[in-house]
Design a protein around this motif. Structure first.
Motif, short mmCIF file in Angstrom:
data_model
loop_
_atom_site.label_atom_id
_atom_site.label_comp_id
_atom_site.label_asym_id
_atom_site.label_seq_id
_atom_site.Cartn_x
_atom_site.Cartn_y
_atom_site.Cartn_z
N ARG A 289 6.49 -50.76 -13.44
CA ARG A 289 6.05 -50.99 -12.06
C ARG A 289 6.37 -49.75 -11.22
O ARG A 289 7.49 -49.25 -11.24
N ASP A 290 5.36 -49.28 -10.51
CA ASP A 290 5.53 -48.18 -9.57
C ASP A 290 5.89 -48.78 -8.22
O ASP A 290 5.07 -49.42 -7.55
N THR A 291 7.15 -48.62 -7.80
CA THR A 291 7.61 -49.20 -6.54
C THR A 291 7.27 -48.31 -5.34
O THR A 291 7.50 -48.70 -4.20
N GLY A 292 6.75 -47.12 -5.64
CA GLY A 292 6.51 -46.14 -4.59
C GLY A 292 7.66 -45.18 -4.45
O GLY A 292 7.47 -44.00 -4.14
N ASP A 293 8.86 -45.67 -4.70
CA ASP A 293 10.07 -44.86 -4.60
C ASP A 293 10.56 -44.39 -5.97
O ASP A 293 11.23 -43.37 -6.07
N ARG A 294 10.24 -45.17 -6.99
CA ARG A 294 10.64 -44.89 -8.37
C ARG A 294 9.78 -45.74 -9.29
O ARG A 294 8.86 -46.42 -8.83
N VAL A 295 10.06 -45.72 -10.59
CA VAL A 295 9.43 -46.65 -11.51
C VAL A 295 10.50 -47.54 -12.12
O VAL A 295 11.64 -47.12 -12.29
N LYS A 296 10.12 -48.79 -12.40
CA LYS A 296 11.04 -49.75 -12.98
C LYS A 296 10.38 -50.46 -14.15
O LYS A 296 9.16 -50.58 -14.21
N ILE A 297 11.21 -50.95 -15.07
CA ILE A 297 10.71 -51.70 -16.21
C ILE A 297 10.38 -53.13 -15.80
O ILE A 297 11.19 -53.80 -15.15
N VAL A 298 9.19 -53.60 -16.18
CA VAL A 298 8.82 -55.00 -16.01
C VAL A 298 9.25 -55.79 -17.23
O VAL A 298 9.96 -56.79 -17.13
N ARG A 299 8.84 -55.34 -18.41
CA ARG A 299 9.26 -55.97 -19.65
C ARG A 299 8.94 -55.06 -20.82
O ARG A 299 8.05 -54.21 -20.75
N GLU A 300 9.68 -55.24 -21.91
CA GLU A 300 9.38 -54.54 -23.15
C GLU A 300 8.24 -55.26 -23.84
O GLU A 300 8.25 -56.49 -23.96
N ARG A 301 7.24 -54.50 -24.32
CA ARG A 301 6.06 -55.10 -24.90
C ARG A 301 6.25 -55.32 -26.40
O ARG A 301 5.65 -54.66 -27.25
N THR A 302 7.08 -56.28 -26.73
CA THR A 302 7.31 -56.61 -28.13
C THR A 302 6.08 -57.23 -28.78
O THR A 302 5.98 -57.28 -30.00
#
Length: 312
Positions: A289-302
């Motif tokens: 997810r692009d928060t605008g300030d940084r990127v964060k993990i939503v989930r690992e795509r197992t």
């Protein structure tokens, strides 16, 4: 899929994902150091890889072909990969306890993602030849000027650095001197994991990739080691440009994971690919997810790599 340093390019024209990694002759059927590419329509089912670049015979690049990246630029595709020659030693600096030798990123060009790519300058790498560097990546700045961003080896620097050097318009030559971006020990979590008894002392910089968020913040994915375990981490430019200054954010993924890069799917989803573990590595995919300030993990795509125990 055994691979280190994966790099995925979505080709909108054919709706095909290309995954570039170092050539493995037993898989590609092509002998030699170089780059091979897997192809997929869905990021789950992949064709057998084919070699797209073989390093020409020269005294500089007898080993390596690590960390290949492919970037579209001015209507052509440019491949960056790191080669070295451990049989040629540099003159040792008195304060460097390790053996150093030529290592650096070369560039090759093709009209197609399928290759073949041809090396631009067969005499050596883009960064200064007296530097021991790796993992060069292309960055286009706000003035549309190209730069090579690379890691200057901890083996030569002790405290590894990220540096950048301006490139000519055709990406064949460097212009001016390198600029310093940051050093590995700027990351507080990394600095705290090392002690004077750590042997070898490893302030590692690996795998830079630049990303501009939807709000214009400039980020850099990069990798290092925490307590001798590979880590995927993140830095952010306070000024929004390459020159920085750069601040270090919390790591994205630990558990012996790293050398990641970001790409967007044909459905508009931001994703990251990296490798884990460092030895006998496989590719791992994450929804981001692009928060605008940084990127964060939503989930690992197992669901795409069949791993039953998500790790992040």
């Amino acid at each position: 899929m055994p691979l280190h340093d994966p790099f995925i390019v979505p080709d909108a024209e054919t709706e095909t994902y290309y995954l570039f990694t170092s050539n493995i002759p037993s898989l590609s059927g092509t002998v030699g150091r170089g780059t091979m590419a897997y192809k997929s329509k869905d990021l789950k089912n992949w064709d057998m890889p084919k070699a797209v670049f073989v390093v020409p015979e020269n005294e500089y690049g007898e080993e390596g072909a690590w960390a290949p990246e492919v970037h579209e630029y001015k209507g052509k595709y440019y491949l960056f990969t790191t080669v070295h020659n451990s049989s040629q030693s540099f003159k040792e600096a008195p304060d460097v306890p390790y053996s150093t030798y030529p290592r650096g990123t070369i560039v090759a060009v093709s009209e197609s993602l399928d290759g073949p790519f041809e090396m631009r300058d067969k005499t050596g790498p883009l960064p200064p030849k007296e530097f021991m560097t790796l993992d060069g990546t292309l960055f286009i700045d706000e003035k549309e000027e190209p730069w090579l961003v690379y890691a200057h080896e901890w083996i030569q620097r002790i405290d590894g650095t990220m540096e950048a050097i301006k490139l000519s318009e055709d990406l064949s030559q460097t212009i001016g001197d390198p600029i310093h971006l940051f050093k590995a020990s700027d990351a507080p979590w990394l600095n705290g994991s090392l002690t004077p008894s750590t042997d070898p002392l490893r302030y590692v910089t690996d795998g830079p990739q630049l990303f501009r968020t939807k709000k214009g913040r400039l980020l850099m994915l990069w990798s290092s080691y925490e307590n001798d375990v590979y880590v995927q981490t993140l830095a952010r430019s306070k000024s929004g440009n390459l020159q920085g200054p750069w601040e270090q954010l919390d790591p994205l993924v630990k558990h012996d994971s790293g050398h990641g890069m970001l790409f967007e799917t044909f459905e508009g989803e931001l994703m990251m690919v990296l490798h884990r573990p460092f030895k006998n590595a496989k590719g791992k995919l994450y929804s981001m997810r692009d928060t605008g300030d940084r990127v964060k993990i939503v989930r690992e795509r197992t669901d795409l790599d069949f791993e039953s125990n998500p790790t992040h």
